[in-house]
Write an enzyme that holds these catalytic residues in place. Sequence first.
Site, PDB file in Angstrom:
ATOM      1  N   GLU A 144       0.837  -1.204   0.000  1.00 11.55           N
ATOM      2  CA  GLU A 144       0.000   0.000   0.000  1.00 11.55           C
ATOM      3  C   GLU A 144       0.872   1.254   0.000  1.00 11.55           C
ATOM      4  O   GLU A 144       1.650   1.482   0.921  1.00 11.55           O
ATOM      5  CB  GLU A 144      -0.912   0.022   1.225  1.00 11.55           C
ATOM      6  CG  GLU A 144      -1.818   1.245   1.254  1.00 11.55           C
ATOM      7  CD  GLU A 144      -2.707   1.315   2.472  1.00 11.55           C
ATOM      8  OE1 GLU A 144      -3.569   2.215   2.523  1.00 11.55           O
ATOM      9  OE2 GLU A 144      -2.547   0.479   3.386  1.00 11.55           O
ATOM     10  N   ASP A 177      -4.906   3.751  -2.091  1.00 13.42           N
ATOM     11  CA  ASP A 177      -5.793   4.318  -1.079  1.00 13.42           C
ATOM     12  C   ASP A 177      -6.111   5.750  -1.500  1.00 13.42           C
ATOM     13  O   ASP A 177      -5.211   6.562  -1.704  1.00 13.42           O
ATOM     14  CB  ASP A 177      -5.089   4.299   0.282  1.00 13.42           C
ATOM     15  CG  ASP A 177      -5.946   4.826   1.422  1.00 13.42           C
ATOM     16  OD1 ASP A 177      -6.483   5.941   1.303  1.00 13.42           O
ATOM     17  OD2 ASP A 177      -6.055   4.140   2.459  1.00 13.42           O
ATOM     18  N   HIS A 180      -4.540   8.699   0.537  1.00 15.94           N
ATOM     19  CA  HIS A 180      -3.128   8.935   0.247  1.00 15.94           C
ATOM     20  C   HIS A 180      -2.947   9.482  -1.173  1.00 15.94           C
ATOM     21  O   HIS A 180      -2.117  10.368  -1.407  1.00 15.94           O
ATOM     22  CB  HIS A 180      -2.335   7.643   0.417  1.00 15.94           C
ATOM     23  CG  HIS A 180      -2.430   7.053   1.783  1.00 15.94           C
ATOM     24  ND1 HIS A 180      -2.001   7.714   2.912  1.00 15.94           N
ATOM     25  CD2 HIS A 180      -2.924   5.862   2.208  1.00 15.94           C
ATOM     26  CE1 HIS A 180      -2.221   6.950   3.978  1.00 15.94           C
ATOM     27  NE2 HIS A 180      -2.784   5.831   3.572  1.00 15.94           N
ATOM     28  N   HIS A 203      -8.366   1.138  -1.163  1.00 12.92           N
ATOM     29  CA  HIS A 203      -9.114   1.705  -0.055  1.00 12.92           C
ATOM     30  C   HIS A 203      -9.871   2.924  -0.552  1.00 12.92           C
ATOM     31  O   HIS A 203      -9.278   3.821  -1.166  1.00 12.92           O
ATOM     32  CB  HIS A 203      -8.177   2.152   1.068  1.00 12.92           C
ATOM     33  CG  HIS A 203      -7.758   1.055   1.984  1.00 12.92           C
ATOM     34  ND1 HIS A 203      -6.659   1.166   2.820  1.00 12.92           N
ATOM     35  CD2 HIS A 203      -8.278  -0.171   2.220  1.00 12.92           C
ATOM     36  CE1 HIS A 203      -6.539   0.051   3.525  1.00 12.92           C
ATOM     37  NE2 HIS A 203      -7.502  -0.773   3.171  1.00 12.92           N
ATOM     38  N   GLU A 238     -12.687   2.554   3.977  1.00 12.13           N
ATOM     39  CA  GLU A 238     -11.861   2.720   5.169  1.00 12.13           C
ATOM     40  C   GLU A 238     -12.104   4.101   5.762  1.00 12.13           C
ATOM     41  O   GLU A 238     -11.761   5.116   5.167  1.00 12.13           O
ATOM     42  CB  GLU A 238     -10.379   2.556   4.832  1.00 12.13           C
ATOM     43  CG  GLU A 238      -9.483   2.653   6.068  1.00 12.13           C
ATOM     44  CD  GLU A 238      -8.006   2.626   5.712  1.00 12.13           C
ATOM     45  OE1 GLU A 238      -7.250   1.914   6.390  1.00 12.13           O
ATOM     46  OE2 GLU A 238      -7.609   3.329   4.766  1.00 12.13           O
TER      47      GLU A 238
END
Length: 282
Positions: A144, A177, A180, A203, A238
């Site tokens: 990730e 994600d 991010h 995510h 998430e």
Amino acid sequence: MHGFGVHTSMWTMNWDRAGAEKAIAASVKYGMDFIEIALLNAPAVDAAHTRALLEKHNLPAVCSLGLPERAWASVRPDAAIEHLEVAIDKTAEMGALALSGVIFGGIGERTGLPPTEKEYDNIAHVLTVAAKHAKNRGIELGIEAVNRYENHLINTGAQAVWMVEKVGADNIFVHLDTYHMNIEEKGAGNGILAARDHLKYIHLSESDRGTPGTGNCPWDEIYATLAAIGFKGGLAMESFINMPPEVSYGLSVWRPVAKDEAEVMGNGLPFLRNKARQYGLI
């Protein structure tokens, strides 16, 4: 790792018997296709108990973690290998499909300097050994990419691809994600395109880690690009509602990012699901 899932931080970050029962029951209630289990303390997990619950509800699972400081792969590769092998074994014993997350380092790991070749070589060695062990246990590993404030080593989809290809194992993939990406990528779509050949998991997290649909993440761009590359992997919501102090510290979450579970699951989950249906992802 297909369909729509949810990270267990929605209900607990302590995967003991009570936490497992609560999170799995709630995931079933909301009709999730899979659950992502945070392995903050893998040795303490009652794998047989979790496996029985998952099998009872026919609920697939993915596990995730960030390495503790004593096992940061960049500087303590032997400790990192030991830590990951325990987590991989526990993942397999639970019947989960993959172990993903910051498997290359720590959440909050920063040296104050750019990454070095030695750090990356250590990480590649750790992941090579871990991938071999994972393959023997029937487990895939995900890298990730996280933002620069949480880790200085792998921040973009392109960097994650570079590490996947450096390791060269066929059971290791890229995990993106949206939180991010909103910080690090030059456009969320570009990050997805950079990772497309290795992307199996993403995510779906809002720009403030709160309720999806209430922040600044470019959801239409994200979903349209996933649809354009024919993404068939896991879509995992998430949002951080329940976190122990050490996790809050690593993530720099100092205030509530959402009112409660009801707000996130009642508003954010339908928002994300509707977008996924709109773009033909579920």
